[in-house]
Design a protein around this motif. Structure first.
Motif, mmCIF file in Angstrom:
data_model
loop_
_atom_site.group_PDB
_atom_site.id
_atom_site.type_symbol
_atom_site.label_atom_id
_atom_site.label_comp_id
_atom_site.label_asym_id
_atom_site.label_seq_id
_atom_site.Cartn_x
_atom_site.Cartn_y
_atom_site.Cartn_z
ATOM 1 N N UNK A 141 -0.021 -10.029 14.044
ATOM 2 C CA UNK A 141 -0.300 -8.577 13.921
ATOM 3 C C UNK A 141 0.627 -7.859 12.620
ATOM 4 N N UNK A 142 2.037 -8.376 12.859
ATOM 5 C CA UNK A 142 2.952 -8.059 12.004
ATOM 6 C C UNK A 142 2.670 -8.618 10.575
ATOM 7 N N UNK A 143 2.362 -9.848 10.483
ATOM 8 C CA UNK A 143 2.084 -10.475 9.113
ATOM 9 C C UNK A 143 0.883 -9.813 8.450
ATOM 10 N N UNK A 144 -0.253 -9.521 9.158
ATOM 11 C CA UNK A 144 -1.409 -8.983 8.641
ATOM 12 C C UNK A 144 -1.271 -7.410 8.522
ATOM 13 N N UNK A 145 -0.469 -6.721 9.192
ATOM 14 C CA UNK A 145 -0.181 -5.229 8.877
ATOM 15 C C UNK A 145 0.576 -5.066 8.029
ATOM 16 N N UNK A 146 1.668 -5.921 7.684
ATOM 17 C CA UNK A 146 2.530 -5.653 6.531
ATOM 18 C C UNK A 146 1.867 -6.127 5.203
ATOM 19 N N UNK A 147 0.977 -7.080 5.294
ATOM 20 C CA UNK A 147 0.201 -7.341 4.108
ATOM 21 C C UNK A 147 -0.713 -6.267 3.727
ATOM 22 N N UNK A 148 -1.382 -5.548 4.609
ATOM 23 C CA UNK A 148 -2.323 -4.527 4.356
ATOM 24 C C UNK A 148 -1.346 -3.365 3.756
ATOM 25 N N UNK A 149 -0.577 -3.097 4.365
ATOM 26 C CA UNK A 149 0.576 -2.072 3.844
ATOM 27 C C UNK A 149 0.868 -2.234 2.290
ATOM 28 N N UNK A 150 1.273 -3.540 2.139
ATOM 29 C CA UNK A 150 1.604 -3.863 0.750
ATOM 30 C C UNK A 150 0.637 -3.712 -0.355
ATOM 31 N N UNK A 151 -0.526 -4.160 0.027
ATOM 32 C CA UNK A 151 -1.768 -4.151 -0.808
ATOM 33 C C UNK A 151 -2.008 -2.631 -1.111
ATOM 34 N N UNK A 152 -2.143 -1.839 -0.095
ATOM 35 C CA UNK A 152 -2.331 -0.446 -0.220
ATOM 36 C C UNK A 152 -1.399 0.309 -1.114
ATOM 37 N N UNK A 153 0.027 0.114 -1.193
ATOM 38 C CA UNK A 153 0.839 0.397 -2.222
ATOM 39 C C UNK A 153 0.885 -0.198 -3.386
ATOM 40 N N UNK A 154 0.376 -1.411 -3.447
ATOM 41 C CA UNK A 154 0.219 -2.192 -4.681
ATOM 42 C C UNK A 154 -0.923 -1.634 -5.483
ATOM 43 N N UNK A 155 -1.983 -1.164 -4.760
ATOM 44 C CA UNK A 155 -3.170 -0.480 -5.678
ATOM 45 C C UNK A 155 -2.911 1.047 -5.918
ATOM 46 N N UNK A 156 -1.825 1.615 -5.414
ATOM 47 C CA UNK A 156 -1.614 2.945 -5.643
ATOM 48 C C UNK A 156 -1.066 3.366 -7.172
ATOM 49 N N UNK A 157 -1.786 4.077 -7.791
ATOM 50 C CA UNK A 157 -1.570 4.596 -9.458
ATOM 51 C C UNK A 157 0.067 4.976 -9.257
ATOM 52 N N UNK A 158 0.596 5.689 -8.343
ATOM 53 C CA UNK A 158 1.729 6.456 -8.577
ATOM 54 C C UNK A 158 2.544 6.241 -7.344
ATOM 55 N N UNK A 159 3.090 5.213 -6.853
ATOM 56 C CA UNK A 159 3.668 5.193 -5.468
ATOM 57 C C UNK A 159 5.179 6.040 -5.456
ATOM 58 N N UNK A 160 5.983 6.102 -6.709
ATOM 59 C CA UNK A 160 7.124 6.993 -6.538
ATOM 60 C C UNK A 160 6.610 8.620 -6.091
ATOM 61 N N UNK A 161 5.630 9.094 -6.778
ATOM 62 C CA UNK A 161 5.123 10.254 -6.517
ATOM 63 C C UNK A 161 4.659 10.525 -4.979
ATOM 64 N N UNK A 162 4.239 9.523 -4.247
ATOM 65 C CA UNK A 162 3.666 9.463 -2.958
ATOM 66 C C UNK A 162 4.318 9.009 -1.790
#
Length: 479
Positions: free
Chosen positions: A124-145
């Motif tokens: 679960x930790x591997x899959x959860x960290x991967x999910x969060x990584x991809x969400x941030x990866x797809x975010x257009x402006x991570x510093x602002x959020x």
């Protein structure tokens, strides 16, 4: 031991999972590291000042009357006051930790439903960290959020709380006692009243999402749909509706809307939104690391689905339908901003679209893998090969992302150093009893407005209120 546990103990299962955990974890740690160089920016100074002066309730009421109805987002500003300027640098790391914990919880609860025996936390930790990584990866402006307080509490915090709600919903379904059920209905209602008060765009999408879920629930259950889960969701829907009414009834919305042109007609609104959405997708698809990370995540979700041991095999149209709904909702994120401003929203708003797309793609991938599990059982080498390929894609994406973050570190370090010097300059001028102070208007990494030579400029006003001395920017520019 479940099929999933047996699979990850065999090569090539366990090592790729550990590599996914390590690579996505390093990216998240690096985000926390860069976030440690954050400082108060622009709106933050007004947030701290008014939170200190008015207290939480009066502060919420003040902004509700003068600028907008985002009562939950404004209420959270009260927490930045005790944290202070010195503590704001720890917020990005803390937010990431909480976001990771809630995501892992949802993944763990979800996988427990799909496998006959206990699912280990490492999976679960591997899959959860991967999910969060991809969400941030797809975010257009991570510093602002993530690094900027006002952006974080407006756009990221509601996403985290939505994940918490999903966890509560999964746990709620195990309750059977009537008294506990009634209590949970109230909790679900109040939770959504609070969750719906962060920003209008998120609440509108949340409303559409709940309506779709409840409609699907009715169609799937037909006459027997009115069970405790449906009632819990219905209580949440009522909370969302009330939160939206509260926000839209804000007198401050009229004041804010006066700064923008009148809303465009429906055809123009759809055209502007479509143009903005195409631009958003083009930026995603033109970045190799984003394509690789998202593709790898979908393949991993499919691999997990192919090893599911519980539940009926989904219909062949369910995954495509889910993906179509995700795309439609991610597009709809743009519509409220276009209606209010006659232009696509700021990039930070699109983290909502990224969140929706990632979860819909991952869930569609899981359902597809579930449908194909017979084929994977017949040809196990094919499944293992795809899983190893997914791991390679994720490692490539994580390495690229870490390199980008590492190369950008000087931007955050230099800004923190220059702003700390400006902070000392302001404090010293105030201690000398000077009437005003002029500081270098150092461009910030969030692209937010800077102080200038106009004492009525809103950024100057926020700095002046916070420091209790008139603050100017020496560049004479507003950007």
């Amino acid at each position: 031991m479940s099929g999933l546990e047996r699979s990850v103990q065999k090569k090539p299962g366990s090592i790729p999972f550990l590599l996914m955990l390590a690579s996505s974890g390093i990216v998240l740690i690096f985000h926390g590291y860069l976030g440690s160089y954050t400082r108060l920016l622009a709106d933050d100074f007004c947030s701290v000042y008014f939170a200190q002066r008015l207290g939480m309730l009066r502060y919420v009421w003040y902004w509700y009357l003068t600028w907008g109805g985002r009562y939950s987002a404004i209420a959270f500003d009260w927490f930045i006051y005790p944290i202070g300027a010195a503590g704001v640098r720890f917020i990005p790391g803390l937010v990431l930790l909480v976001w990771l914990a809630t995501t892992v919880m949802v993944v763990w609860l979800f996988l427990k439903r799909e496998y006959s025996e206990r699912v280990g936390l490492p999976i679960a930790l591997s899959a959860g960290s991967l999910t969060l990584f991809v969400v941030l990866l797809m975010g257009p402006s991570v510093p602002q959020i993530l690094y900027w307080w006002n952006g974080m509490r407006t756009y990221t915090l509601p996403l985290i709380l939505l994940v918490v709600y999903v966890s509560v919903l999964m746990l709620f379904q195990k309750l059977t006692a009537g008294r506990h059920l009634r209590t949970m209905y109230v909790v679900g209602f109040l939770f959504m009243v609070g969750l719906g008060g962060f920003n209008e765009t998120f609440t509108a999408i949340l409303l559409a999402l709940f309506l779709l879920i409840l409609a699907a629930y009715v169609l799937a259950r037909q006459r027997h749909f009115f069970d405790p889960t449906f009632r819990f969701l219905l209580a949440g829907l009522l909370g969302i509706i009330i939160s939206l009414i509260i926000m839209l009834s804000s007198p401050g919305i009229e004041h804010r809307q006066a700064s923008f042109p009148p809303p465009p007609g429906l055809p123009d609104m759809l055209k502007i939104a479509f143009t903005g959405y195409v631009r958003y997708l083009r930026d995603l698809l033109s970045a190799p690391q984003k394509i690789a990370g998202l593709s790898g995540g979908v393949l991993v979700a499919g691999w997990l689905g192919a090893r599911s041991e519980r539940g009926a095999i989904p219909g062949k149209w369910l995954a495509p339908l889910l993906l179509a709904v995700g795309i439609l909702l991610s597009y709809a994120v743009i519509l409220p901003a276009v209606y209010a401003m006659s232009e696509p929203p700021a990039p930070r708003t699109m983290i909502i679209s990224s969140f929706i797309l990632v979860f819909s793609l991952f869930l569609a991938g899981f359902l597809t893998g579930k449908r194909l599990q017979t084929g994977f059982d017949r040809y196990p080498r094919t499944g293992h090969t795809l899983f190893v390929f997914a791991t390679v894609l994720i490692l490539f994406s994580a390495a690229w992302t870490v390199a980008e973050l590492f190369n950008s570190r000087s931007v955050y370090v230099d800004y923190a150093r220059q702003w700390d010097q400006a902070d000392v300059q302001i404090v010293q001028a105030r201690s000398r009893g000077d009437a005003s102070v002029t500081i270098p208007a150092v461009p910030n990494w969030a692209g937010l407005e800077l102080p200038n030579d106009n004492p009525k400029h809103w950024v100057n006003a926020c700095y002046t209120l916070y420091y209790e001395i008139q603050v100017f920017g020496e560049t004479g520019e507003g950007q």
